[in-house]
Design a protein around this motif. Structure first.
Motif, PDB file in Angstrom:
ATOM      1  N   PRO A 172      90.464  14.750  50.667  1.00 35.75           N
ATOM      2  CA  PRO A 172      89.904  13.270  50.906  1.00 35.75           C
ATOM      3  C   PRO A 172      89.838  12.748  51.422  1.00 35.75           C
ATOM      4  CG  PRO A 172      92.276  12.691  50.210  1.00 35.75           C
ATOM      5  CD  PRO A 172      92.406  14.194  50.148  1.00 35.75           C
TER       6      PRO A 172
ATOM      7  N   ARG B 188      95.802  25.697  55.136  1.00 36.18           N
ATOM      8  CA  ARG B 188      96.248  25.207  53.840  1.00 36.18           C
ATOM      9  C   ARG B 188      95.374  26.303  52.761  1.00 36.18           C
ATOM     10  NH1 ARG B 188      96.592  19.416  51.972  1.00 36.18           N
ATOM     11  NH2 ARG B 188      96.766  18.096  54.306  1.00 36.18           N
ATOM     12  N   GLN B 189      94.331  26.912  52.906  1.00 28.55           N
ATOM     13  CA  GLN B 189      93.589  27.527  51.957  1.00 28.55           C
ATOM     14  C   GLN B 189      93.492  28.391  52.508  1.00 28.55           C
ATOM     15  OE1 GLN B 189      89.201  26.331  51.375  1.00 28.55           O
ATOM     16  NE2 GLN B 189      89.954  23.925  52.659  1.00 28.55           N
TER      17      GLN B 189
ATOM     18  N   HIS C  63      79.496  25.877  55.604  1.00 29.59           N
ATOM     19  CA  HIS C  63      80.774  25.331  54.851  1.00 29.59           C
ATOM     20  C   HIS C  63      81.016  24.044  55.249  1.00 29.59           C
ATOM     21  CE1 HIS C  63      85.340  24.505  55.202  1.00 29.59           C
ATOM     22  NE2 HIS C  63      85.257  25.504  54.159  1.00 29.59           N
TER      23      HIS C  63
ATOM     24  N   ASN D  91      83.626  30.966  52.863  1.00 31.27           N
ATOM     25  CA  ASN D  91      85.222  31.163  53.339  1.00 31.27           C
ATOM     26  C   ASN D  91      85.251  32.212  54.046  1.00 31.27           C
ATOM     27  OD1 ASN D  91      86.055  28.818  51.840  1.00 31.27           O
ATOM     28  ND2 ASN D  91      86.680  29.800  50.365  1.00 31.27           N
TER      29      ASN D  91
ATOM     30  N   GLU E  80      80.287  14.600  50.047  1.00 29.24           N
ATOM     31  CA  GLU E  80      81.273  16.470  49.561  1.00 29.24           C
ATOM     32  C   GLU E  80      82.339  15.734  50.018  1.00 29.24           C
ATOM     33  OE1 GLU E  80      79.110  20.527  51.239  1.00 29.24           O
ATOM     34  OE2 GLU E  80      80.213  19.382  52.795  1.00 29.24           O
ATOM     35  N   ARG E  81      83.410  16.364  48.771  1.00 29.79           N
ATOM     36  CA  ARG E  81      84.645  16.548  49.267  1.00 29.79           C
ATOM     37  C   ARG E  81      85.056  17.786  49.450  1.00 29.79           C
ATOM     38  NH1 ARG E  81      83.343  12.675  50.548  1.00 29.79           N
ATOM     39  NH2 ARG E  81      83.785  10.295  49.426  1.00 29.79           N
ATOM     40  N   LEU E  82      86.304  17.742  50.119  1.00 28.99           N
ATOM     41  CA  LEU E  82      87.420  18.711  50.474  1.00 28.99           C
ATOM     42  C   LEU E  82      88.377  18.831  49.138  1.00 28.99           C
ATOM     43  CD1 LEU E  82      87.974  19.873  54.166  1.00 28.99           C
ATOM     44  CD2 LEU E  82      86.798  21.406  52.252  1.00 28.99           C
ATOM     45  N   ARG E  83      88.683  19.789  48.197  1.00 30.38           N
ATOM     46  CA  ARG E  83      89.685  20.271  47.447  1.00 30.38           C
ATOM     47  C   ARG E  83      91.359  19.781  47.850  1.00 30.38           C
ATOM     48  NH1 ARG E  83      90.642  25.687  43.539  1.00 30.38           N
ATOM     49  NH2 ARG E  83      88.510  26.052  45.262  1.00 30.38           N
ATOM     50  N   GLY E  84      91.416  18.552  47.703  1.00 30.57           N
ATOM     51  CA  GLY E  84      93.188  18.412  48.027  1.00 30.57           C
ATOM     52  C   GLY E  84      93.417  18.462  49.449  1.00 30.57           C
TER      53      GLY E  84
END
Lengths: 230, 230
Positions: free
Chosen positions: B220, B122-123, B7, B33, B214-218
Protein backbone atom coordinates in the motif's frame (compact mmCIF):
# COMPACT_ATOMS: atom_id res chain seq x y z
CA UNK A 1 28.38 31.19 -33.86
CA UNK A 2 27.58 27.62 -32.94
CA UNK A 3 29.53 26.01 -30.09
CA UNK A 4 29.24 22.30 -29.40
CA UNK A 5 30.55 20.94 -26.10
CA UNK A 6 31.47 17.38 -26.89
CA UNK A 7 33.80 14.43 -26.30
CA UNK A 8 35.09 12.08 -29.02
CA UNK A 9 33.90 9.03 -27.04
CA UNK A 10 30.38 10.39 -26.45
CA UNK A 11 27.88 8.77 -28.82
CA UNK A 12 25.44 11.67 -28.54
CA UNK A 13 28.20 14.17 -29.35
CA UNK A 14 29.08 12.22 -32.49
CA UNK A 15 25.42 12.01 -33.54
CA UNK A 16 25.13 15.81 -33.32
CA UNK A 17 28.41 16.44 -35.14
CA UNK A 18 27.11 14.25 -37.97
CA UNK A 19 23.78 16.11 -37.99
CA UNK A 20 25.53 19.49 -38.08
CA UNK A 21 27.69 18.21 -40.95
CA UNK A 22 24.67 16.99 -42.91
CA UNK A 23 22.90 20.32 -42.36
CA UNK A 24 25.98 22.30 -43.42
CA UNK A 25 26.57 23.94 -40.03
CA UNK A 26 30.21 24.27 -38.96
CA UNK A 27 30.44 24.29 -35.15
CA UNK A 28 33.24 25.41 -32.91
CA UNK A 29 34.07 22.30 -30.95
CA UNK A 30 34.75 22.59 -27.23
CA UNK A 31 36.19 19.42 -25.74
CA UNK A 32 34.69 18.68 -22.32
CA UNK A 33 35.97 16.01 -19.92
CA UNK A 34 32.77 15.67 -17.93
CA UNK A 35 34.42 13.66 -15.14
CA UNK A 36 36.28 16.85 -14.18
CA UNK A 37 32.97 18.45 -13.14
CA UNK A 38 34.04 21.89 -14.36
CA UNK A 39 31.87 24.54 -12.70
CA UNK A 40 31.47 26.69 -15.79
CA UNK A 41 30.16 23.68 -17.68
CA UNK A 42 27.76 22.70 -14.89
CA UNK A 43 26.27 26.18 -15.11
CA UNK A 44 25.49 25.48 -18.78
CA UNK A 45 24.15 22.03 -18.00
CA UNK A 46 23.46 21.10 -14.36
CA UNK A 47 23.09 17.46 -15.47
CA UNK A 48 26.80 17.50 -16.33
CA UNK A 49 26.22 15.48 -19.50
CA UNK A 50 27.16 15.85 -23.18
CA UNK A 51 26.52 17.17 -25.76
CA UNK A 52 25.51 20.79 -25.19
CA UNK A 53 24.93 23.21 -28.06
CA UNK A 54 25.05 26.99 -27.71
CA UNK A 55 24.08 29.15 -30.69
CA UNK A 56 24.98 32.84 -30.52
CA UNK A 57 23.84 34.21 -27.16
CA UNK A 58 20.95 31.84 -26.73
CA UNK A 59 20.36 29.50 -23.81
CA UNK A 60 22.16 26.15 -24.04
CA UNK A 61 20.40 23.24 -25.74
CA UNK A 62 21.12 20.11 -23.74
CA UNK A 63 21.30 16.46 -24.78
CA UNK A 64 21.54 14.79 -28.20
CA UNK A 65 17.84 13.99 -28.57
CA UNK A 66 16.85 17.53 -27.63
CA UNK A 67 19.50 19.06 -29.90
CA UNK A 68 18.31 16.80 -32.73
CA UNK A 69 14.78 18.20 -32.45
CA UNK A 70 16.15 21.72 -32.11
CA UNK A 71 18.32 21.43 -35.23
CA UNK A 72 15.36 20.12 -37.19
CA UNK A 73 13.15 23.02 -36.08
CA UNK A 74 15.80 25.65 -36.80
CA UNK A 75 18.00 24.38 -39.66
CA UNK A 76 16.13 21.31 -40.97
CA UNK A 77 12.94 23.14 -41.91
CA UNK A 78 15.01 25.60 -43.95
CA UNK A 79 16.71 22.85 -45.95
CA UNK A 80 14.03 20.38 -47.08
CA UNK A 81 16.48 18.50 -49.34
CA UNK A 82 18.81 17.78 -46.40
CA UNK A 83 16.16 17.30 -43.73
CA UNK A 84 16.96 14.57 -41.19
CA UNK A 85 13.40 14.08 -39.93
CA UNK A 86 10.88 12.20 -42.05
CA UNK A 87 7.44 13.44 -43.01
CA UNK A 88 4.60 11.69 -41.25
CA UNK A 89 3.90 11.18 -37.58
CA UNK A 90 4.45 7.41 -37.51
CA UNK A 91 7.71 7.70 -39.44
CA UNK A 92 8.95 10.30 -36.96
CA UNK A 93 7.95 8.04 -34.05
CA UNK A 94 9.98 5.22 -35.60
CA UNK A 95 12.97 7.52 -36.09
CA UNK A 96 12.77 8.72 -32.49
CA UNK A 97 12.48 5.14 -31.18
CA UNK A 98 15.77 4.26 -32.89
CA UNK A 99 17.55 7.43 -31.78
CA UNK A 100 16.57 6.46 -28.24
CA UNK A 101 17.77 2.91 -28.87
CA UNK A 102 21.25 4.11 -29.90
CA UNK A 103 21.66 6.91 -27.40
CA UNK A 104 19.95 5.41 -24.34
CA UNK A 105 19.63 1.63 -24.61
CA UNK A 106 22.90 0.82 -26.40
CA UNK A 107 24.61 3.43 -24.23
CA UNK A 108 23.23 1.94 -20.97
CA UNK A 109 23.91 -1.67 -21.84
CA UNK A 110 27.17 -1.45 -23.78
CA UNK A 111 28.89 1.81 -24.63
CA UNK A 112 29.08 3.49 -21.23
CA UNK A 113 30.89 0.46 -19.76
CA UNK A 114 33.40 0.08 -22.57
CA UNK A 115 34.20 3.81 -22.66
CA UNK A 116 34.44 4.02 -18.87
CA UNK A 117 36.73 1.00 -18.54
CA UNK A 118 38.86 1.47 -21.64
CA UNK A 119 39.08 5.26 -22.01
CA UNK A 120 37.88 7.32 -19.07
CA UNK A 121 39.63 5.31 -16.35
CA UNK A 122 42.97 5.83 -18.16
CA UNK A 123 42.50 9.56 -18.07
CA UNK A 124 41.24 9.87 -14.51
CA UNK A 125 43.58 10.05 -11.52
CA UNK A 126 43.40 6.97 -9.27
CA UNK A 127 41.88 9.14 -6.54
CA UNK A 128 38.86 9.79 -8.79
CA UNK A 129 38.38 6.14 -9.73
CA UNK A 130 40.96 5.81 -12.51
CA UNK A 131 42.96 2.65 -13.10
CA UNK A 132 42.86 -0.70 -14.85
CA UNK A 133 39.68 -1.86 -16.60
CA UNK A 134 37.29 -4.14 -14.71
CA UNK A 135 37.16 -7.31 -16.77
CA UNK A 136 33.67 -8.31 -15.60
CA UNK A 137 32.25 -4.98 -16.82
CA UNK A 138 33.97 -5.51 -20.20
CA UNK A 139 32.56 -9.04 -20.46
CA UNK A 140 29.04 -7.87 -19.55
CA UNK A 141 29.09 -5.06 -22.15
CA UNK A 142 30.55 -7.26 -24.90
CA UNK A 143 27.90 -9.90 -24.27
CA UNK A 144 25.17 -7.27 -24.63
CA UNK A 145 26.76 -5.85 -27.78
CA UNK A 146 26.21 -9.10 -29.68
CA UNK A 147 22.46 -8.73 -29.21
CA UNK A 148 22.50 -5.11 -30.34
CA UNK A 149 24.52 -5.93 -33.48
CA UNK A 150 21.97 -8.62 -34.27
CA UNK A 151 19.01 -6.26 -33.90
CA UNK A 152 20.60 -3.39 -35.83
CA UNK A 153 21.68 -5.87 -38.52
CA UNK A 154 18.09 -7.08 -38.76
CA UNK A 155 16.98 -3.48 -39.39
CA UNK A 156 19.73 -2.97 -41.96
CA UNK A 157 18.73 -6.16 -43.76
CA UNK A 158 15.03 -5.27 -44.02
CA UNK A 159 15.16 -1.52 -44.71
CA UNK A 160 17.08 0.84 -46.94
CA UNK A 161 17.94 3.10 -44.02
CA UNK A 162 17.47 2.39 -40.32
CA UNK A 163 14.08 4.09 -39.96
CA UNK A 164 12.78 3.48 -43.49
CA UNK A 165 13.33 4.73 -47.03
CA UNK A 166 15.29 7.87 -46.19
CA UNK A 167 18.38 8.66 -44.22
CA UNK A 168 17.32 10.26 -40.93
CA UNK A 169 18.76 11.31 -37.59
CA UNK A 170 18.31 7.65 -36.52
CA UNK A 171 21.07 6.63 -38.98
CA UNK A 172 23.34 9.34 -37.59
CA UNK A 173 22.67 8.38 -33.97
CA UNK A 174 23.28 4.68 -34.60
CA UNK A 175 26.36 5.33 -36.78
CA UNK A 176 27.72 7.79 -34.20
CA UNK A 177 27.29 5.25 -31.42
CA UNK A 178 28.80 2.38 -33.43
CA UNK A 179 31.75 4.55 -34.46
CA UNK A 180 32.67 5.03 -30.78
CA UNK A 181 32.69 1.24 -30.38
CA UNK A 182 34.51 0.75 -33.68
CA UNK A 183 37.29 3.15 -32.65
CA UNK A 184 38.03 0.75 -29.80
CA UNK A 185 37.80 -2.28 -32.11
CA UNK A 186 34.71 -3.62 -30.33
CA UNK A 187 32.54 -4.28 -33.40
CA UNK A 188 32.90 -7.63 -35.19
CA UNK A 189 31.75 -6.45 -38.62
CA UNK A 190 32.24 -9.88 -40.16
CA UNK A 191 29.38 -11.15 -37.98
CA UNK A 192 26.80 -9.07 -39.78
CA UNK A 193 27.12 -8.25 -43.48
CA UNK A 194 23.99 -6.05 -43.86
CA UNK A 195 25.05 -3.89 -40.92
CA UNK A 196 28.55 -3.62 -42.34
CA UNK A 197 27.20 -2.51 -45.72
CA UNK A 198 25.00 0.14 -44.12
CA UNK A 199 27.91 1.37 -41.96
CA UNK A 200 30.20 1.56 -45.01
CA UNK A 201 27.62 3.84 -46.66
CA UNK A 202 27.46 6.05 -43.57
CA UNK A 203 31.21 6.16 -43.14
CA UNK A 204 31.77 7.38 -46.70
CA UNK A 205 29.60 10.49 -46.18
CA UNK A 206 31.54 13.77 -45.97
CA UNK A 207 29.95 14.48 -42.57
CA UNK A 208 31.89 11.48 -41.19
CA UNK A 209 35.35 12.73 -42.19
CA UNK A 210 36.11 14.93 -39.19
CA UNK A 211 35.16 12.10 -36.83
CA UNK A 212 37.41 9.60 -38.57
CA UNK A 213 40.34 12.03 -38.48
CA UNK A 214 40.18 12.50 -34.72
CA UNK A 215 42.56 10.70 -32.33
CA UNK A 216 42.54 10.15 -28.58
CA UNK A 217 45.84 10.78 -26.89
CA UNK A 218 47.46 7.45 -25.98
CA UNK A 219 44.72 5.36 -27.55
CA UNK A 220 44.96 5.06 -31.35
CA UNK A 221 41.99 3.50 -33.17
CA UNK A 222 42.04 -0.02 -34.60
CA UNK A 223 43.58 -0.18 -38.06
CA UNK A 224 40.31 -0.58 -40.03
CA UNK A 225 38.64 2.39 -38.28
CA UNK A 226 39.35 4.89 -41.06
CA UNK A 227 39.13 2.46 -44.00
CA UNK A 228 36.10 3.05 -46.16
CA UNK A 229 36.51 -0.49 -47.41
CA UNK A 230 36.92 -2.49 -44.19
CA UNK B 1 -9.09 2.59 -29.58
CA UNK B 2 -5.99 3.60 -27.65
CA UNK B 3 -4.12 0.93 -25.70
CA UNK B 4 -1.35 1.87 -23.28
CA UNK B 5 0.99 -0.86 -22.04
CA UNK B 6 2.12 0.39 -18.65
CA UNK B 7 3.14 -0.39 -15.09
CA UNK B 8 2.11 1.64 -12.02
CA UNK B 9 5.75 1.95 -10.92
CA UNK B 10 7.03 3.12 -14.34
CA UNK B 11 7.62 6.88 -14.35
CA UNK B 12 7.26 7.11 -18.13
CA UNK B 13 3.95 5.22 -18.01
CA UNK B 14 2.63 7.69 -15.44
CA UNK B 15 3.81 10.66 -17.50
CA UNK B 16 1.86 9.37 -20.51
CA UNK B 17 -1.26 8.57 -18.49
CA UNK B 18 -1.22 12.17 -17.24
CA UNK B 19 -0.72 13.50 -20.77
CA UNK B 20 -3.62 11.38 -22.10
CA UNK B 21 -5.77 12.65 -19.22
CA UNK B 22 -4.89 16.28 -19.95
CA UNK B 23 -5.65 15.77 -23.65
CA UNK B 24 -8.96 14.08 -22.90
CA UNK B 25 -7.99 10.68 -24.32
CA UNK B 26 -9.22 7.65 -22.36
CA UNK B 27 -6.85 4.70 -22.93
CA UNK B 28 -7.38 1.03 -22.33
CA UNK B 29 -4.66 0.17 -19.84
CA UNK B 30 -2.73 -3.07 -20.29
CA UNK B 31 -0.57 -3.92 -17.27
CA UNK B 32 2.82 -5.28 -18.33
CA UNK B 33 5.34 -6.90 -15.97
CA UNK B 34 8.37 -6.37 -18.17
CA UNK B 35 10.60 -8.71 -16.14
CA UNK B 36 8.46 -11.60 -17.42
CA UNK B 37 9.78 -10.96 -20.96
CA UNK B 38 6.44 -11.87 -22.54
CA UNK B 39 7.01 -12.71 -26.21
CA UNK B 40 3.92 -10.95 -27.51
CA UNK B 41 5.08 -7.75 -25.81
CA UNK B 42 8.62 -8.08 -27.16
CA UNK B 43 7.14 -8.22 -30.64
CA UNK B 44 5.52 -4.82 -29.98
CA UNK B 45 8.72 -3.45 -28.47
CA UNK B 46 11.97 -5.39 -28.89
CA UNK B 47 13.54 -3.11 -26.27
CA UNK B 48 11.18 -4.67 -23.71
CA UNK B 49 10.58 -1.31 -22.04
CA UNK B 50 7.52 0.72 -21.03
CA UNK B 51 5.34 2.54 -21.95
CA UNK B 52 4.07 1.47 -25.37
CA UNK B 53 1.05 3.10 -27.02
CA UNK B 54 -1.00 1.47 -29.76
CA UNK B 55 -3.75 3.48 -31.47
CA UNK B 56 -6.25 1.56 -33.61
CA UNK B 57 -4.30 -0.70 -35.96
CA UNK B 58 -1.23 1.48 -36.21
CA UNK B 59 2.33 0.48 -35.40
CA UNK B 60 3.29 0.75 -31.72
CA UNK B 61 4.71 4.03 -30.43
CA UNK B 62 7.52 3.21 -28.01
CA UNK B 63 8.89 5.12 -25.03
CA UNK B 64 7.52 8.05 -23.03
CA UNK B 65 9.52 10.77 -24.80
CA UNK B 66 8.53 9.47 -28.23
CA UNK B 67 4.87 9.04 -27.19
CA UNK B 68 4.92 12.60 -25.80
CA UNK B 69 5.97 13.99 -29.19
CA UNK B 70 3.47 11.71 -30.96
CA UNK B 71 0.56 12.84 -28.75
CA UNK B 72 1.47 16.45 -29.36
CA UNK B 73 1.54 15.95 -33.14
CA UNK B 74 -1.75 14.03 -33.22
CA UNK B 75 -3.92 15.28 -30.32
CA UNK B 76 -2.09 18.38 -29.06
CA UNK B 77 -2.23 20.33 -32.31
CA UNK B 78 -6.01 19.75 -32.40
CA UNK B 79 -6.53 21.17 -28.90
CA UNK B 80 -4.53 24.40 -28.64
CA UNK B 81 -6.08 25.28 -25.27
CA UNK B 82 -4.84 22.01 -23.73
CA UNK B 83 -1.55 21.77 -25.59
CA UNK B 84 1.34 20.37 -23.52
CA UNK B 85 4.15 21.69 -25.73
CA UNK B 86 5.06 25.37 -25.63
CA UNK B 87 5.34 27.68 -28.61
CA UNK B 88 8.87 28.65 -29.50
CA UNK B 89 11.90 26.52 -30.23
CA UNK B 90 13.90 27.46 -27.13
CA UNK B 91 10.92 26.85 -24.85
CA UNK B 92 10.43 23.42 -26.40
CA UNK B 93 14.14 22.63 -25.93
CA UNK B 94 13.81 23.54 -22.24
CA UNK B 95 10.72 21.37 -21.87
CA UNK B 96 12.47 18.43 -23.54
CA UNK B 97 15.54 18.88 -21.34
CA UNK B 98 13.39 18.49 -18.24
CA UNK B 99 11.40 15.55 -19.59
CA UNK B 100 14.75 13.87 -20.16
CA UNK B 101 15.85 14.84 -16.64
CA UNK B 102 12.81 13.14 -15.08
CA UNK B 103 12.62 10.10 -17.32
CA UNK B 104 16.31 9.37 -17.88
CA UNK B 105 18.50 11.06 -15.26
CA UNK B 106 16.24 10.74 -12.21
CA UNK B 107 15.31 7.24 -13.40
CA UNK B 108 18.98 6.17 -13.79
CA UNK B 109 20.20 7.65 -10.54
CA UNK B 110 17.25 7.09 -8.23
CA UNK B 111 13.94 5.58 -9.33
CA UNK B 112 15.13 2.40 -11.05
CA UNK B 113 16.99 1.29 -7.90
CA UNK B 114 14.17 2.02 -5.48
CA UNK B 115 11.55 0.35 -7.68
CA UNK B 116 13.80 -2.64 -8.35
CA UNK B 117 14.69 -3.19 -4.70
CA UNK B 118 11.37 -2.33 -3.07
CA UNK B 119 8.79 -3.48 -5.64
CA UNK B 120 10.08 -5.66 -8.48
CA UNK B 121 12.20 -7.99 -6.33
CA UNK B 122 9.12 -8.78 -4.20
CA UNK B 123 7.21 -9.86 -7.27
CA UNK B 124 9.97 -11.86 -8.94
CA UNK B 125 10.70 -15.49 -8.10
CA UNK B 126 14.06 -15.99 -6.33
CA UNK B 127 15.32 -17.83 -9.42
CA UNK B 128 14.89 -14.63 -11.47
CA UNK B 129 16.64 -12.40 -8.94
CA UNK B 130 13.76 -11.78 -6.51
CA UNK B 131 14.29 -11.42 -2.77
CA UNK B 132 15.14 -8.91 -0.06
CA UNK B 133 16.20 -5.37 -0.99
CA UNK B 134 19.91 -4.58 -1.23
CA UNK B 135 20.49 -1.89 1.38
CA UNK B 136 23.52 -0.37 -0.37
CA UNK B 137 21.44 0.21 -3.54
CA UNK B 138 18.72 1.87 -1.43
CA UNK B 139 21.28 4.09 0.28
CA UNK B 140 22.88 5.10 -3.03
CA UNK B 141 19.52 6.00 -4.60
CA UNK B 142 18.30 7.93 -1.54
CA UNK B 143 21.52 9.92 -1.46
CA UNK B 144 21.06 10.89 -5.10
CA UNK B 145 17.40 11.77 -4.55
CA UNK B 146 18.32 14.62 -2.18
CA UNK B 147 20.22 16.33 -4.98
CA UNK B 148 17.33 15.90 -7.41
CA UNK B 149 14.80 17.29 -4.92
CA UNK B 150 17.05 20.29 -4.47
CA UNK B 151 17.33 20.95 -8.21
CA UNK B 152 13.62 20.46 -8.94
CA UNK B 153 12.80 22.64 -5.92
CA UNK B 154 15.07 25.33 -7.32
CA UNK B 155 13.09 25.23 -10.61
CA UNK B 156 9.79 25.32 -8.71
CA UNK B 157 10.96 28.31 -6.68
CA UNK B 158 12.03 30.38 -9.72
CA UNK B 159 9.32 29.54 -12.25
CA UNK B 160 5.55 29.24 -12.32
CA UNK B 161 5.73 25.80 -13.93
CA UNK B 162 8.81 23.61 -14.41
CA UNK B 163 9.66 24.76 -17.93
CA UNK B 164 8.31 28.32 -17.74
CA UNK B 165 5.00 30.17 -17.62
CA UNK B 166 2.77 27.34 -18.79
CA UNK B 167 2.15 23.79 -17.71
CA UNK B 168 3.86 21.45 -20.18
CA UNK B 169 4.75 17.79 -20.61
CA UNK B 170 7.80 18.52 -18.42
CA UNK B 171 5.49 19.05 -15.41
CA UNK B 172 3.71 15.77 -16.16
CA UNK B 173 6.97 13.84 -16.55
CA UNK B 174 8.42 15.21 -13.32
CA UNK B 175 5.16 14.78 -11.40
CA UNK B 176 4.74 11.26 -12.76
CA UNK B 177 8.27 10.33 -11.68
CA UNK B 178 7.91 11.91 -8.24
CA UNK B 179 4.56 10.18 -7.71
CA UNK B 180 6.25 6.78 -8.11
CA UNK B 181 8.73 7.78 -5.40
CA UNK B 182 5.98 9.30 -3.25
CA UNK B 183 3.90 6.10 -3.38
CA UNK B 184 6.82 4.38 -1.65
CA UNK B 185 7.21 7.25 0.85
CA UNK B 186 10.62 8.22 -0.52
CA UNK B 187 10.04 11.98 -0.90
CA UNK B 188 10.64 14.23 2.13
CA UNK B 189 8.28 17.01 1.10
CA UNK B 190 9.04 19.03 4.23
CA UNK B 191 12.58 19.55 2.92
CA UNK B 192 11.42 21.66 0.01
CA UNK B 193 8.36 23.90 0.29
CA UNK B 194 8.33 25.27 -3.31
CA UNK B 195 8.47 21.74 -4.74
CA UNK B 196 5.71 20.64 -2.39
CA UNK B 197 3.48 23.54 -3.47
CA UNK B 198 4.02 22.75 -7.14
CA UNK B 199 3.34 19.03 -6.54
CA UNK B 200 0.13 19.87 -4.63
CA UNK B 201 -1.05 21.81 -7.70
CA UNK B 202 -0.23 18.89 -9.99
CA UNK B 203 -1.83 16.33 -7.68
CA UNK B 204 -5.13 18.20 -7.57
CA UNK B 205 -5.59 18.02 -11.35
CA UNK B 206 -8.30 15.61 -12.56
CA UNK B 207 -5.71 13.80 -14.71
CA UNK B 208 -3.98 12.69 -11.50
CA UNK B 209 -7.01 10.95 -9.94
CA UNK B 210 -6.71 7.53 -11.62
CA UNK B 211 -3.04 7.35 -10.59
CA UNK B 212 -3.80 8.16 -6.96
CA UNK B 213 -6.57 5.56 -6.84
CA UNK B 214 -4.30 2.71 -7.97
CA UNK B 215 -2.83 0.18 -5.51
CA UNK B 216 -0.01 -2.35 -5.80
CA UNK B 217 -0.85 -5.76 -4.40
CA UNK B 218 0.91 -6.24 -1.06
CA UNK B 219 2.44 -2.75 -1.03
CA UNK B 220 0.00 0.00 0.00
CA UNK B 221 1.14 3.61 -0.48
CA UNK B 222 2.24 5.83 2.41
CA UNK B 223 -0.68 7.53 4.16
CA UNK B 224 -0.16 11.03 2.66
CA UNK B 225 0.03 9.70 -0.92
CA UNK B 226 -3.59 10.47 -1.79
CA UNK B 227 -4.00 13.60 0.39
CA UNK B 228 -4.30 16.74 -1.66
CA UNK B 229 -3.26 18.64 1.45
CA UNK B 230 -0.16 16.77 2.61
Amino acid sequence: MTVLYHHPMSSGSRAIRLALGELGVEPNLALENIWEGREEFLRLNPAGSLPVLVEDDQQPVVGATVIGEYLDETHGVMKPDRRLTPEGTMARAEMRRLVDWALTKLEDEVTRYLVQERVTKRQMPASAGGGAPDSSALRFARGNLKYHIQYLGYLASTRKWMAGDHMTFADLAIAGALSVLDYMGEVEWSENEPLKDWYARMKSRPSFRPLLAERLRGLPPVSHYVDLDF
